[in-house]
Design a protein around this motif. Sequence first.
Motif, mmCIF file in Angstrom:
data_model
loop_
_atom_site.group_PDB
_atom_site.id
_atom_site.type_symbol
_atom_site.label_atom_id
_atom_site.label_comp_id
_atom_site.label_asym_id
_atom_site.label_seq_id
_atom_site.Cartn_x
_atom_site.Cartn_y
_atom_site.Cartn_z
ATOM 1 N N GLU A 17 -12.677 -86.139 4.374
ATOM 2 C CA GLU A 17 -12.785 -85.143 3.314
ATOM 3 C C GLU A 17 -12.159 -85.647 2.018
ATOM 4 O O GLU A 17 -12.695 -85.434 0.932
ATOM 5 C CB GLU A 17 -12.139 -83.821 3.733
ATOM 6 N N ALA A 18 -11.044 -86.363 2.122
ATOM 7 C CA ALA A 18 -10.399 -86.925 0.932
ATOM 8 C C ALA A 18 -11.318 -87.956 0.266
ATOM 9 O O ALA A 18 -11.427 -87.995 -0.970
ATOM 10 C CB ALA A 18 -9.058 -87.560 1.302
ATOM 11 N N LYS A 19 -11.979 -88.790 1.063
ATOM 12 C CA LYS A 19 -12.928 -89.770 0.511
ATOM 13 C C LYS A 19 -14.087 -89.065 -0.180
ATOM 14 O O LYS A 19 -14.527 -89.475 -1.260
ATOM 15 C CB LYS A 19 -13.470 -90.679 1.615
ATOM 16 N N LEU A 20 -14.595 -87.998 0.449
ATOM 17 C CA LEU A 20 -15.703 -87.248 -0.144
ATOM 18 C C LEU A 20 -15.262 -86.599 -1.452
ATOM 19 O O LEU A 20 -15.978 -86.648 -2.447
ATOM 20 C CB LEU A 20 -16.237 -86.205 0.833
ATOM 21 N N ASP A 21 -14.078 -86.009 -1.468
ATOM 22 C CA ASP A 21 -13.566 -85.385 -2.689
ATOM 23 C C ASP A 21 -13.416 -86.404 -3.822
ATOM 24 O O ASP A 21 -13.746 -86.117 -4.971
ATOM 25 C CB ASP A 21 -12.227 -84.684 -2.426
ATOM 26 N N ALA A 22 -12.956 -87.606 -3.479
ATOM 27 C CA ALA A 22 -12.810 -88.663 -4.492
ATOM 28 C C ALA A 22 -14.191 -89.081 -5.012
ATOM 29 O O ALA A 22 -14.362 -89.308 -6.224
ATOM 30 C CB ALA A 22 -12.075 -89.871 -3.901
ATOM 31 N N LEU A 23 -15.163 -89.165 -4.128
ATOM 32 C CA LEU A 23 -16.524 -89.518 -4.520
ATOM 33 C C LEU A 23 -17.110 -88.453 -5.449
ATOM 34 O O LEU A 23 -17.692 -88.774 -6.488
ATOM 35 C CB LEU A 23 -17.392 -89.676 -3.271
ATOM 36 N N ILE A 24 -16.937 -87.204 -5.079
ATOM 37 C CA ILE A 24 -17.443 -86.104 -5.901
ATOM 38 C C ILE A 24 -16.767 -86.130 -7.276
ATOM 39 O O ILE A 24 -17.431 -85.982 -8.311
ATOM 40 C CB ILE A 24 -17.236 -84.743 -5.200
ATOM 41 N N ALA A 25 -15.456 -86.347 -7.307
ATOM 42 C CA ALA A 25 -14.723 -86.396 -8.579
ATOM 43 C C ALA A 25 -15.239 -87.534 -9.458
ATOM 44 O O ALA A 25 -15.364 -87.379 -10.683
ATOM 45 C CB ALA A 25 -13.229 -86.556 -8.323
ATOM 46 N N GLU A 26 -15.555 -88.667 -8.843
ATOM 47 C CA GLU A 26 -16.059 -89.827 -9.587
ATOM 48 C C GLU A 26 -17.393 -89.526 -10.265
ATOM 49 O O GLU A 26 -17.663 -90.000 -11.365
ATOM 50 C CB GLU A 26 -16.218 -91.011 -8.625
ATOM 51 N N TYR A 27 -18.237 -88.715 -9.629
ATOM 52 C CA TYR A 27 -19.580 -88.440 -10.140
ATOM 53 C C TYR A 27 -19.735 -87.047 -10.745
ATOM 54 O O TYR A 27 -20.829 -86.689 -11.174
ATOM 55 C CB TYR A 27 -20.607 -88.604 -9.011
ATOM 56 N N LYS A 28 -18.682 -86.264 -10.787
ATOM 57 C CA LYS A 28 -18.745 -84.853 -11.196
ATOM 58 C C LYS A 28 -19.561 -84.629 -12.466
ATOM 59 O O LYS A 28 -20.386 -83.737 -12.514
ATOM 60 C CB LYS A 28 -17.321 -84.303 -11.368
ATOM 61 N N ASP A 29 -19.337 -85.406 -13.491
ATOM 62 C CA ASP A 29 -20.020 -85.183 -14.773
ATOM 63 C C ASP A 29 -21.064 -86.246 -15.090
ATOM 64 O O ASP A 29 -21.438 -86.433 -16.241
ATOM 65 C CB ASP A 29 -18.973 -85.110 -15.898
ATOM 66 N N VAL A 30 -21.564 -86.936 -14.074
ATOM 67 C CA VAL A 30 -22.545 -87.995 -14.265
ATOM 68 C C VAL A 30 -23.944 -87.435 -14.003
ATOM 69 O O VAL A 30 -24.184 -86.824 -12.958
ATOM 70 C CB VAL A 30 -22.265 -89.189 -13.311
ATOM 71 N N LYS A 31 -24.839 -87.665 -14.957
ATOM 72 C CA LYS A 31 -26.218 -87.225 -14.777
ATOM 73 C C LYS A 31 -26.833 -88.016 -13.610
ATOM 74 O O LYS A 31 -26.637 -89.224 -13.495
ATOM 75 C CB LYS A 31 -26.998 -87.485 -16.063
ATOM 76 N N GLY A 32 -27.557 -87.332 -12.730
ATOM 77 C CA GLY A 32 -28.187 -87.991 -11.585
ATOM 78 C C GLY A 32 -27.204 -88.321 -10.469
ATOM 79 O O GLY A 32 -27.445 -89.235 -9.685
ATOM 80 N N ALA A 33 -26.124 -87.571 -10.395
ATOM 81 C CA ALA A 33 -25.061 -87.862 -9.431
ATOM 82 C C ALA A 33 -25.431 -87.552 -7.978
ATOM 83 O O ALA A 33 -24.839 -88.110 -7.067
ATOM 84 C CB ALA A 33 -23.801 -87.080 -9.797
#
Length: 166
Positions: A17-33
């Motif tokens: 879950e921590a890895k997923l949260d970090a991944l989501i945070a990395e792409y949060k404001d990226v178009k086509g995430a």
Amino acid sequence: MKKKLTTVTFKGTPEQEAKLDALIAEYKDVKGAMMPVLQGAQEIYGYLPIEVIRHIGFGLGVPFEEVYGIATFYSQFSLNPKGDIAVSVCLGTACYVKGSGQLMERLCEILKIEPGATSADGRVSLEATRCVGACGLAPVMTVNNTVYGRLVPKDVDGILEKYLNA
């Protein structure tokens, strides 16, 4: 063929879950995430359980239905965990013409699961694929990435036996 959700209980870890949260945070404001997040999530969990799809939607601020729609549209994503014994049958043109449909029928009969499903004990998964690049060996099936070719339905029994009784 519509993908089906599994009945296997989801068992994610806090580390995943921590890895997923970090991944989501990395792409949060990226178009086509969505695609890279779904691909990363599948790498983390091995498949995309409904709980993870829901978590991704919440994290990216996207409706669940949209995330689920993308996950079920692309064949690279799996909603079911793969079994320890991952069986695939090529249903591409060359294999299908040479009888892979009958191979699939025999596998469903033996394993008592449908394509896209995993056995209740999580041991065996069955997938229909489009092409494994072994058209000269048609019809083809793979078990844990080992290719078996020029098969007839009765061959399936002996191949599976090696894996099921190991």
